[in-house]
Scaffold this motif. Structure first.
Motif, PDB file in Angstrom:
ATOM      1  N   VAL A  17      46.936  47.102  26.972  1.00 29.21           N
ATOM      2  CA  VAL A  17      46.259  46.175  26.182  1.00 29.21           C
ATOM      3  C   VAL A  17      45.993  46.578  24.698  1.00 29.21           C
ATOM      4  O   VAL A  17      46.144  45.614  23.867  1.00 29.21           O
ATOM      5  N   ALA A  18      45.731  47.630  24.398  1.00 33.54           N
ATOM      6  CA  ALA A  18      45.810  48.395  22.958  1.00 33.54           C
ATOM      7  C   ALA A  18      46.838  48.033  22.450  1.00 33.54           C
ATOM      8  O   ALA A  18      46.942  47.519  21.136  1.00 33.54           O
ATOM      9  N   ASP A  19      48.113  48.247  23.004  1.00 34.14           N
ATOM     10  CA  ASP A  19      49.361  48.229  22.443  1.00 34.14           C
ATOM     11  C   ASP A  19      49.671  46.560  21.862  1.00 34.14           C
ATOM     12  O   ASP A  19      50.156  46.126  21.067  1.00 34.14           O
ATOM     13  N   LEU A  20      49.168  45.521  22.924  1.00 32.26           N
ATOM     14  CA  LEU A  20      49.271  44.377  22.612  1.00 32.26           C
ATOM     15  C   LEU A  20      48.414  43.943  21.532  1.00 32.26           C
ATOM     16  O   LEU A  20      48.796  43.054  20.528  1.00 32.26           O
ATOM     17  N   LEU A  21      47.253  44.340  21.778  1.00 37.93           N
ATOM     18  CA  LEU A  21      46.219  43.811  20.499  1.00 37.93           C
ATOM     19  C   LEU A  21      46.616  44.366  19.193  1.00 37.93           C
ATOM     20  O   LEU A  21      46.333  43.565  18.171  1.00 37.93           O
ATOM     21  N   ALA A  22      47.194  45.723  19.185  1.00 38.69           N
ATOM     22  CA  ALA A  22      47.391  46.182  17.715  1.00 38.69           C
ATOM     23  C   ALA A  22      48.634  45.272  16.991  1.00 38.69           C
ATOM     24  O   ALA A  22      48.592  45.410  15.949  1.00 38.69           O
ATOM     25  N   VAL A 105      26.161  50.626  37.711  1.00 37.51           N
ATOM     26  CA  VAL A 105      26.140  49.526  38.546  1.00 37.51           C
ATOM     27  C   VAL A 105      27.641  49.299  39.366  1.00 37.51           C
ATOM     28  O   VAL A 105      27.523  48.185  40.147  1.00 37.51           O
ATOM     29  N   THR A 106      28.479  49.822  39.033  1.00 43.06           N
ATOM     30  CA  THR A 106      29.852  49.413  39.633  1.00 43.06           C
ATOM     31  C   THR A 106      30.543  50.718  39.982  1.00 43.06           C
ATOM     32  O   THR A 106      30.065  51.833  40.111  1.00 43.06           O
ATOM     33  N   ASN A 107      32.009  50.678  40.329  1.00 41.69           N
ATOM     34  CA  ASN A 107      32.948  51.666  40.973  1.00 41.69           C
ATOM     35  C   ASN A 107      34.078  51.285  40.399  1.00 41.69           C
ATOM     36  O   ASN A 107      34.377  50.572  39.862  1.00 41.69           O
ATOM     37  N   TYR A 108      35.161  52.348  40.871  1.00 39.28           N
ATOM     38  CA  TYR A 108      36.366  52.411  40.262  1.00 39.28           C
ATOM     39  C   TYR A 108      37.150  51.219  40.993  1.00 39.28           C
ATOM     40  O   TYR A 108      38.246  50.554  40.358  1.00 39.28           O
ATOM     41  N   ARG A 109      36.910  50.777  42.108  1.00 37.27           N
ATOM     42  CA  ARG A 109      37.781  49.630  42.610  1.00 37.27           C
ATOM     43  C   ARG A 109      37.322  48.358  42.087  1.00 37.27           C
ATOM     44  O   ARG A 109      38.165  47.539  41.641  1.00 37.27           O
ATOM     45  N   ASN A 110      36.140  48.236  41.485  1.00 37.95           N
ATOM     46  CA  ASN A 110      35.907  47.047  40.525  1.00 37.95           C
ATOM     47  C   ASN A 110      36.434  46.981  39.105  1.00 37.95           C
ATOM     48  O   ASN A 110      36.979  46.226  38.483  1.00 37.95           O
ATOM     49  N   ILE A 111      36.291  48.371  38.579  1.00 42.92           N
ATOM     50  CA  ILE A 111      37.093  48.604  37.250  1.00 42.92           C
ATOM     51  C   ILE A 111      38.566  48.261  37.290  1.00 42.92           C
ATOM     52  O   ILE A 111      39.058  47.513  36.436  1.00 42.92           O
ATOM     53  N   LEU A 112      39.243  48.550  38.369  1.00 42.49           N
ATOM     54  CA  LEU A 112      40.470  48.375  38.587  1.00 42.49           C
ATOM     55  C   LEU A 112      40.804  46.809  38.345  1.00 42.49           C
ATOM     56  O   LEU A 112      41.730  46.430  37.648  1.00 42.49           O
ATOM     57  N   PHE A 113      40.240  46.089  39.558  1.00 43.24           N
ATOM     58  CA  PHE A 113      40.514  44.456  39.135  1.00 43.24           C
ATOM     59  C   PHE A 113      40.177  43.867  37.874  1.00 43.24           C
ATOM     60  O   PHE A 113      40.592  43.141  37.378  1.00 43.24           O
ATOM     61  N   ASP A 114      38.690  44.624  37.515  1.00 45.09           N
ATOM     62  CA  ASP A 114      38.419  44.079  36.206  1.00 45.09           C
ATOM     63  C   ASP A 114      39.228  44.084  35.047  1.00 45.09           C
ATOM     64  O   ASP A 114      39.559  43.305  34.138  1.00 45.09           O
ATOM     65  N   VAL A 115      39.989  45.513  34.908  1.00 44.33           N
ATOM     66  CA  VAL A 115      40.777  45.524  33.771  1.00 44.33           C
ATOM     67  C   VAL A 115      42.314  44.749  33.875  1.00 44.33           C
ATOM     68  O   VAL A 115      42.733  44.130  33.005  1.00 44.33           O
ATOM     69  N   LEU A 116      42.700  44.725  35.125  1.00 40.66           N
ATOM     70  CA  LEU A 116      43.927  43.831  35.420  1.00 40.66           C
ATOM     71  C   LEU A 116      43.652  42.413  35.143  1.00 40.66           C
ATOM     72  O   LEU A 116      44.542  41.847  34.387  1.00 40.66           O
ATOM     73  N   VAL A 117      42.646  41.771  35.614  1.00 42.22           N
ATOM     74  CA  VAL A 117      42.041  40.485  35.244  1.00 42.22           C
ATOM     75  C   VAL A 117      41.818  40.104  33.763  1.00 42.22           C
ATOM     76  O   VAL A 117      42.665  39.185  33.140  1.00 42.22           O
ATOM     77  N   HIS A 118      41.281  40.998  33.249  1.00 38.46           N
ATOM     78  CA  HIS A 118      41.024  40.804  31.831  1.00 38.46           C
ATOM     79  C   HIS A 118      42.042  41.127  30.816  1.00 38.46           C
ATOM     80  O   HIS A 118      42.315  40.627  29.728  1.00 38.46           O
ATOM     81  N   ALA A 119      42.979  41.870  31.332  1.00 39.71           N
ATOM     82  CA  ALA A 119      44.221  42.057  30.505  1.00 39.71           C
ATOM     83  C   ALA A 119      45.143  40.772  30.675  1.00 39.71           C
ATOM     84  O   ALA A 119      45.783  40.281  29.661  1.00 39.71           O
ATOM     85  N   GLN A 120      45.174  40.229  31.813  1.00 39.73           N
ATOM     86  CA  GLN A 120      45.707  38.811  31.674  1.00 39.73           C
ATOM     87  C   GLN A 120      44.995  37.680  30.948  1.00 39.73           C
ATOM     88  O   GLN A 120      45.611  36.801  30.452  1.00 39.73           O
ATOM     89  N   ASP A 121      43.594  37.608  31.065  1.00 40.63           N
ATOM     90  CA  ASP A 121      42.892  36.953  30.147  1.00 40.63           C
ATOM     91  C   ASP A 121      43.232  36.920  28.825  1.00 40.63           C
ATOM     92  O   ASP A 121      43.241  35.798  28.100  1.00 40.63           O
ATOM     93  N   ILE A 122      43.780  38.024  28.176  1.00 44.08           N
ATOM     94  CA  ILE A 122      44.080  38.323  26.888  1.00 44.08           C
ATOM     95  C   ILE A 122      45.568  37.656  26.806  1.00 44.08           C
ATOM     96  O   ILE A 122      46.061  36.905  25.867  1.00 44.08           O
ATOM     97  N   ALA A 123      46.510  38.037  27.769  1.00 41.90           N
ATOM     98  CA  ALA A 123      47.912  38.017  27.626  1.00 41.90           C
ATOM     99  C   ALA A 123      48.353  36.555  27.707  1.00 41.90           C
ATOM    100  O   ALA A 123      49.215  36.261  26.868  1.00 41.90           O
ATOM    101  N   VAL A 124      47.831  36.128  28.853  1.00 41.66           N
ATOM    102  CA  VAL A 124      48.284  34.558  29.124  1.00 41.66           C
ATOM    103  C   VAL A 124      48.111  33.852  28.011  1.00 41.66           C
ATOM    104  O   VAL A 124      49.166  32.817  27.777  1.00 41.66           O
ATOM    105  N   PRO A 125      46.916  33.174  27.431  1.00 38.85           N
ATOM    106  CA  PRO A 125      46.981  32.409  26.484  1.00 38.85           C
ATOM    107  C   PRO A 125      47.540  32.749  25.179  1.00 38.85           C
ATOM    108  O   PRO A 125      48.064  31.922  24.489  1.00 38.85           O
TER     109      PRO A 125
END
Length: 206
Positions: A17-22, A105-125
């Motif tokens: 994501v950082a590379d894409l944003l840059a 309030v969270t755990n690594y399982r939630n962080i995993l799908f969070d970063v996967l989905v939000h990466a696509q929130d950025i990349a797809v549009p």
């Protein structure tokens, strides 16, 4: 996926994501993301904040300001953090890519799908390719399907069977909806931008 495998994917996605944003222009940073009412800049700020969560006092103050509404709290924190220069957000993602620190309030399982989905929130549009690892996407999809709040995927998608076409993963009962696991994960989290990639008799029920 075990804990270490999950954290490795999280780190890789943060760097991707950082590379894409840059590479983005200033107008692209303000492009609406797949996440309703969030710009690309806001999603980037949310991802940058995850490994450096605010302290308890700040979170309590922000929760009161948001009227106890979780989504409002998340949105407001991200928007405020997004006010800093774009280069700073990129630098934060890279600097904290390997961090395993997370909000209480969270755990690594939630962080995993969070970063996967939000990466696509950025990349797809932005129409920028960003690969979602298959095993990680399947793990994330299973987590979202079984967790209930805040997505309530089972409740929103009754009487359909979701079947991945690129990995061994399926859930639900009913008319089949088939497609890439990445598109199914976005569907489970309320994003419909990649629904054209889905097929099967169950698509009429979506």
């Amino acid at each position: 996926m075990n804990r270490d495998e999950s954290w490795a994917v999280i780190a890789d996605q943060r760097r991707a994501v950082a590379d894409l944003l840059a590479e983005l222009t200033d107008p692209e940073w303000d492009t609406p993301s797949l996440c309703a009412d969030w710009r690309v800049r806001d999603v980037a700020a949310h991802l940058a904040l995850a490994p450096q969560p605010p302290g308890l006092l700040t979170m309590t103050t922000e929760a009161i300001r948001a009227g106890g509404r979780f989504h409002r709290l998340n949105h407001d924190l991200a928007v405020r953090h997004a006010n800093r220069p774009s280069a700073d957000l990129v630098a934060e993602l890279r600097r904290h890519a390997d961090s395993r620190r997370l909000p209480a309030v969270t755990n690594y399982r939630n962080i995993l799908f969070d970063v996967l989905v939000h990466a696509q929130d950025i990349a797809v549009p932005l129409e920028r390719p960003l690969v979602m690892p298959l095993r990680a996407a399947a793990a994330g999809a299973t987590r979202v399907w079984t967790m209930g709040w805040p997505f309530w995927a089972r409740r929103r998608l009754p009487a359909v069977r979701l079947v991945a076409t690129d990995t061994d993963w399926s859930v639900g009962d009913g008319a089949e909806v088939c497609g890439p696991i990445s598109a199914l994960l976005l569907l489970l989290t309320g994003r419909r931008a990649r629904c054209p990639e889905l097929s099967g008799p169950g698509t009429a029920r979506l």
